[in-house]
Design a protein around this motif. Structure first.
Motif, PDB file in Angstrom:
ATOM      1  N   PRO A 274      35.392  26.460  36.013  1.00 52.90           N
ATOM      2  CA  PRO A 274      36.320  25.800  35.048  1.00 52.90           C
ATOM      3  C   PRO A 274      37.900  26.367  35.083  1.00 52.90           C
ATOM      4  O   PRO A 274      38.800  25.825  34.648  1.00 52.90           O
ATOM      5  N   ARG A 275      37.977  27.423  35.992  1.00 54.50           N
ATOM      6  CA  ARG A 275      39.433  27.877  36.229  1.00 54.50           C
ATOM      7  C   ARG A 275      39.286  28.571  37.699  1.00 54.50           C
ATOM      8  O   ARG A 275      38.501  28.945  38.204  1.00 54.50           O
ATOM      9  N   LEU A 276      40.555  28.563  37.994  1.00 60.31           N
ATOM     10  CA  LEU A 276      40.735  29.399  39.519  1.00 60.31           C
ATOM     11  C   LEU A 276      40.471  30.864  39.432  1.00 60.31           C
ATOM     12  O   LEU A 276      41.336  31.435  38.656  1.00 60.31           O
ATOM     13  N   ARG A 277      39.611  31.308  40.410  1.00 65.96           N
ATOM     14  CA  ARG A 277      39.419  32.569  40.099  1.00 65.96           C
ATOM     15  C   ARG A 277      38.651  33.084  41.364  1.00 65.96           C
ATOM     16  O   ARG A 277      37.967  32.311  41.988  1.00 65.96           O
ATOM     17  N   LEU A 278      38.732  34.312  41.754  1.00 68.60           N
ATOM     18  CA  LEU A 278      37.963  34.807  42.939  1.00 68.60           C
ATOM     19  C   LEU A 278      36.657  35.304  42.578  1.00 68.60           C
ATOM     20  O   LEU A 278      36.572  36.183  41.616  1.00 68.60           O
ATOM     21  N   MET A 279      35.737  35.015  43.153  1.00 66.69           N
ATOM     22  CA  MET A 279      34.184  35.371  42.758  1.00 66.69           C
ATOM     23  C   MET A 279      33.541  36.313  44.301  1.00 66.69           C
ATOM     24  O   MET A 279      34.056  35.975  45.181  1.00 66.69           O
ATOM     25  N   ILE A 280      32.575  36.803  43.823  1.00 69.06           N
ATOM     26  CA  ILE A 280      31.866  37.616  44.886  1.00 69.06           C
ATOM     27  C   ILE A 280      30.288  37.790  44.564  1.00 69.06           C
ATOM     28  O   ILE A 280      29.852  37.796  43.177  1.00 69.06           O
ATOM     29  N   THR A 281      29.497  37.741  45.641  1.00 72.15           N
ATOM     30  CA  THR A 281      28.005  38.082  45.119  1.00 72.15           C
ATOM     31  C   THR A 281      27.844  39.384  45.413  1.00 72.15           C
ATOM     32  O   THR A 281      28.062  39.987  46.468  1.00 72.15           O
ATOM     33  N   PHE A 282      27.288  39.969  44.182  1.00 70.41           N
ATOM     34  CA  PHE A 282      27.083  41.509  44.141  1.00 70.41           C
ATOM     35  C   PHE A 282      25.798  41.695  43.735  1.00 70.41           C
ATOM     36  O   PHE A 282      25.402  41.201  42.694  1.00 70.41           O
ATOM     37  N   ASN A 283      24.860  42.285  44.558  1.00 71.10           N
ATOM     38  CA  ASN A 283      23.278  42.609  44.196  1.00 71.10           C
ATOM     39  C   ASN A 283      22.863  41.220  44.159  1.00 71.10           C
ATOM     40  O   ASN A 283      21.975  40.994  43.210  1.00 71.10           O
ATOM     41  N   GLY A 284      23.142  40.147  44.642  1.00 67.11           N
ATOM     42  CA  GLY A 284      22.487  38.845  44.505  1.00 67.11           C
ATOM     43  C   GLY A 284      23.010  38.056  43.255  1.00 67.11           C
ATOM     44  O   GLY A 284      22.633  36.940  43.231  1.00 67.11           O
ATOM     45  N   GLN A 285      23.961  38.417  42.549  1.00 67.06           N
ATOM     46  CA  GLN A 285      24.404  37.736  41.524  1.00 67.06           C
ATOM     47  C   GLN A 285      25.883  37.475  41.683  1.00 67.06           C
ATOM     48  O   GLN A 285      26.737  38.178  42.253  1.00 67.06           O
ATOM     49  N   LYS A 286      26.271  36.133  41.107  1.00 75.75           N
ATOM     50  CA  LYS A 286      27.716  35.836  41.623  1.00 75.75           C
ATOM     51  C   LYS A 286      28.592  36.073  40.197  1.00 75.75           C
ATOM     52  O   LYS A 286      28.397  36.000  39.007  1.00 75.75           O
ATOM     53  N   ILE A 287      29.592  37.159  40.438  1.00 75.92           N
ATOM     54  CA  ILE A 287      30.434  37.683  39.336  1.00 75.92           C
ATOM     55  C   ILE A 287      31.864  37.371  39.915  1.00 75.92           C
ATOM     56  O   ILE A 287      32.139  37.542  41.204  1.00 75.92           O
ATOM     57  N   PRO A 288      32.997  37.499  38.803  1.00 75.12           N
ATOM     58  CA  PRO A 288      34.112  37.562  39.268  1.00 75.12           C
ATOM     59  C   PRO A 288      34.519  38.860  39.903  1.00 75.12           C
ATOM     60  O   PRO A 288      34.059  40.037  39.551  1.00 75.12           O
ATOM     61  N   PHE A 289      35.536  38.714  40.887  1.00 75.56           N
ATOM     62  CA  PHE A 289      35.755  39.860  41.846  1.00 75.56           C
ATOM     63  C   PHE A 289      36.484  40.942  41.039  1.00 75.56           C
ATOM     64  O   PHE A 289      36.218  42.125  41.155  1.00 75.56           O
ATOM     65  N   MET A 290      37.058  40.571  39.841  1.00 77.47           N
ATOM     66  CA  MET A 290      37.940  41.660  39.157  1.00 77.47           C
ATOM     67  C   MET A 290      37.086  42.465  38.320  1.00 77.47           C
ATOM     68  O   MET A 290      37.352  43.553  37.503  1.00 77.47           O
ATOM     69  N   GLN A 291      35.685  41.922  38.193  1.00 75.62           N
ATOM     70  CA  GLN A 291      34.894  42.720  37.225  1.00 75.62           C
ATOM     71  C   GLN A 291      34.152  43.881  38.138  1.00 75.62           C
ATOM     72  O   GLN A 291      33.527  44.389  37.627  1.00 75.62           O
ATOM     73  N   LEU A 292      34.274  43.850  39.200  1.00 73.84           N
ATOM     74  CA  LEU A 292      33.799  44.843  40.264  1.00 73.84           C
ATOM     75  C   LEU A 292      34.576  46.141  39.670  1.00 73.84           C
ATOM     76  O   LEU A 292      35.651  46.234  39.039  1.00 73.84           O
ATOM     77  N   SER A 293      33.927  47.375  39.907  1.00 70.16           N
ATOM     78  CA  SER A 293      34.740  48.530  39.760  1.00 70.16           C
ATOM     79  C   SER A 293      35.668  48.658  40.723  1.00 70.16           C
ATOM     80  O   SER A 293      35.838  48.051  41.867  1.00 70.16           O
ATOM     81  N   GLN A 294      36.736  49.654  40.345  1.00 74.38           N
ATOM     82  CA  GLN A 294      38.005  49.729  41.246  1.00 74.38           C
ATOM     83  C   GLN A 294      37.539  50.318  42.696  1.00 74.38           C
ATOM     84  O   GLN A 294      38.199  49.801  43.627  1.00 74.38           O
ATOM     85  N   SER A 295      36.634  51.080  42.795  1.00 73.48           N
ATOM     86  CA  SER A 295      36.331  51.587  44.048  1.00 73.48           C
ATOM     87  C   SER A 295      35.647  50.472  44.892  1.00 73.48           C
ATOM     88  O   SER A 295      36.020  50.267  46.111  1.00 73.48           O
ATOM     89  N   TYR A 296      34.797  49.687  44.202  1.00 68.94           N
ATOM     90  CA  TYR A 296      34.218  48.448  45.217  1.00 68.94           C
ATOM     91  C   TYR A 296      35.423  47.226  45.657  1.00 68.94           C
ATOM     92  O   TYR A 296      35.374  46.867  46.599  1.00 68.94           O
ATOM     93  N   ARG A 297      36.347  47.154  44.556  1.00 66.66           N
ATOM     94  CA  ARG A 297      37.456  46.219  44.850  1.00 66.66           C
ATOM     95  C   ARG A 297      38.181  46.888  46.166  1.00 66.66           C
ATOM     96  O   ARG A 297      38.732  46.032  47.000  1.00 66.66           O
ATOM     97  N   ILE A 298      38.721  48.349  45.857  1.00 70.34           N
ATOM     98  CA  ILE A 298      39.595  48.675  47.094  1.00 70.34           C
ATOM     99  C   ILE A 298      38.749  48.569  48.403  1.00 70.34           C
ATOM    100  O   ILE A 298      39.419  48.148  49.407  1.00 70.34           O
ATOM    101  N   TRP A 299      37.447  49.008  48.516  1.00 68.63           N
ATOM    102  CA  TRP A 299      36.778  48.642  49.586  1.00 68.63           C
ATOM    103  C   TRP A 299      36.376  47.453  50.346  1.00 68.63           C
ATOM    104  O   TRP A 299      36.496  47.304  51.313  1.00 68.63           O
ATOM    105  N   VAL A 300      36.217  46.309  49.576  1.00 69.67           N
ATOM    106  CA  VAL A 300      36.368  45.249  49.837  1.00 69.67           C
ATOM    107  C   VAL A 300      37.542  44.707  50.339  1.00 69.67           C
ATOM    108  O   VAL A 300      37.709  44.020  51.511  1.00 69.67           O
ATOM    109  N   ALA A 301      38.691  44.839  49.613  1.00 66.41           N
ATOM    110  CA  ALA A 301      39.894  44.671  50.153  1.00 66.41           C
ATOM    111  C   ALA A 301      40.287  45.274  51.641  1.00 66.41           C
ATOM    112  O   ALA A 301      40.929  44.683  52.308  1.00 66.41           O
ATOM    113  N   LEU A 302      40.083  46.561  51.502  1.00 63.53           N
ATOM    114  CA  LEU A 302      40.222  47.461  52.760  1.00 63.53           C
ATOM    115  C   LEU A 302      39.604  46.692  54.073  1.00 63.53           C
ATOM    116  O   LEU A 302      40.061  46.257  54.998  1.00 63.53           O
ATOM    117  N   VAL A 303      38.231  46.561  53.922  1.00 60.16           N
ATOM    118  CA  VAL A 303      37.568  45.658  55.167  1.00 60.16           C
ATOM    119  C   VAL A 303      37.994  44.544  55.142  1.00 60.16           C
ATOM    120  O   VAL A 303      38.206  44.111  56.270  1.00 60.16           O
TER     121      VAL A 303
END
Length: 455
Positions: A274-303
């Motif tokens: 319903p709105r533009l947002r970045l999503m990711i599959t985490f442990n088999g579940q689709k969640i908004p990227f910004m709901q990841l912990s800061q550590s996970y967000r940093i490592w996804v962006a770094l890779v």
């Protein structure tokens, strides 16, 4: 390209520091040290010196990052950094002799020299880059002759890295796909928010969707859909080719590399409704990227940022991450990582980027304890000392075995152990003797082990 040797003179707290990696067979170098021991200074200044390759590759008249007065040792009047790198044998020799044979272990050396500003005059920065300019010219010519030849990646990720937002609005910014120079940073970095990665990701994602929609439209066209098998085979061949080529190859590389480094991560994708947002599959579940912990967000962006650089520098490669080479520096690679990820992150990075040379710093020694293929150095009193973790592991194992034997003896009945008092005391003396040979980190590990096995 691989870093072989670097020499600091009057740089930050280092009056004279030499780092020799020429005898190391490992592509992963770890520098351990306490806070404020100088790890960041080493990585930052290596990046500053290597930035002259990036600048000269863009234009032989372009300057890299110079030594700042604030980076000079105390009140010293001058400072210098000398760097030596090896380059692929395909580039031949940098010697003046036109008939020189290709050098398998070819080396290129350049140096930055800085004199301090003073009341008597303005300080000067003097780069000595004659060999570097020859090397850059060789790279440029080789990339024209062989489009699959890899241009080296040079990347630095400071300890101040964070992701406060994932901007995927794509506000008509300049393209991030046209030139390989977008893969290089030519300014000093004190922090990063990975904005280049998110801009690049939105652009390749839109191109992939546009190309897929065009092929799907062609497939659904009634005038072509019901013709012979030859036309259908040709269409499916086009689908397969489009899937393998840019920009699909970029997103395919991102998916596979991200999962290789962080197995719990699945596909990164954009949701439009319903709105533009970045999503990711985490442990088999689709969640908004910004709901990841800061550590996970940093490592996804770094890779993801490393994948971006690999794709830009290897535009004709179907597997850019596997074929990309270069030098990557990560300050405090273990920051915000839990124990499970600290034990595996170096191995996974090497597996995802097998031809890259990583030079990282860390606070915790457990990041290398289960990886014997890492070249590890301890930074102490402004000097680097190479650590042999295989030898330390043998010492710890001997102590652990002695503790286990002592614990087993104490658990036996009193009369059964009365005659074996001497062996137990002897074992304890051996433990104390071995413990005196350990450093502070190893003693802390021993204490943790004693707490676990002692009732």
């Amino acid at each position: 390209m691989r870093l072989q040797h670097i020499q600091f003179k009057n740089i930050n707290q280092f009056k004279n520091l030499s780092i020799d990696l020429s005898n190391s067979t490992s592509a992963m170098t770890v520098i351990l040290g306490e806070q404020d021991s100088g790890k960041t200074s080493i990585l930052k200044n290596i990046f500053h010196t290597l930035s002259w390759f990036s600048a000269r590759y863009k234009d032989l008249r372009t300057a890299g990052i110079v030594i700042a007065d604030s980076d000079m040792y105390d009140d010293s009047l001058y400072a210098s950094i000398q760097i030596e790198v090896s380059y692929p044998k395909e580039l031949g020799s940098l010697l003046e002799d036109a008939g020189a044979q290709p050098d398998v272990d070819g080396l290129c050396l350049w140096q930055l020299v800085k004199t301090r500003n003073s009341p008597l005059g303005i300080g000067l920065s003097r780069p000595e880059t004659t060999q570097l300019e020859k090397l850059v010219t060789r790279y440029q010519k080789q990339s024209i002759q062989d489009p699959l030849f890899s241009i080296p990646c040079i990347a630095y990720y400071p300890v101040e890295r964070f992701v406060h937002e994932a901007n995927i609005q794509n506000k008509n910014a300049a393209t991030n796909l046209g030139s390989l120079h977008h893969a290089y940073d030519l300014t000093s970095l004190s922090f990063t928010m990975f904005s280049k990665f998110f801009d690049w990701y939105r652009e390749v994602y839109d191109l992939e969707n546009a190309q897929t929609a065009q092929l799907l439209k062609q497939y659904l066209d009634p005038e072509q859909r019901f013709q012979g098998y030859d036309q259908m085979n040709e269409l499916f061949s086009g689908l397969e080719q489009a899937y393998r080529l840019s920009p699909q190859r970029c997103l395919n590389s991102l998916r596979s590399t991200l999962h290789s480094v962080l197995p719990e991560m699945g596909e990164l994708f954009i949701e439009f409704q319903p709105r533009l947002r970045l999503m990711i599959t985490f442990n088999g579940q689709k969640i908004p990227f910004m709901q990841l912990s800061q550590s996970y967000r940093i490592w996804v962006a770094l890779v993801g940022d490393l994948v971006r650089r690999a794709c830009l520098l290897n535009p004709q490669s179907l597997y850019p991450c596997m074929e990309a080479e270069g030098i990557v520096m990560i300050d405090e690679v273990d920051a915000f990582l839990d124990q499970a990820h600290r034990h595996n992150i170096l191995t996974r990075l090497q597996r995802a980027f097998p031809r890259m040379q990583f030079i990282v710093s860390a606070l915790n020694s457990d990041i290398v304890e289960q990886n014997n293929e890492v070249a590890c150095y301890q930074l102490l009193d402004q000097q680097l000392f190479k650590l042999d973790f295989a030898e330390h592991q043998q010492k710890l194992q001997s102590i652990y075995q002695g503790l286990e034997i002592d614990t087993q003896i104490e658990s036996l009945p009193q009369e059964a152990t009365h005659s074996e008092t001497s062996p137990a005391l002897s074992s304890l003396e051996d433990i104390i003797s071995l413990a005196e040979q350990l450093n502070e980190n190893e003693r802390a590990q021993l204490l943790e082990h004693v707490k676990k096995i002692t009732p």
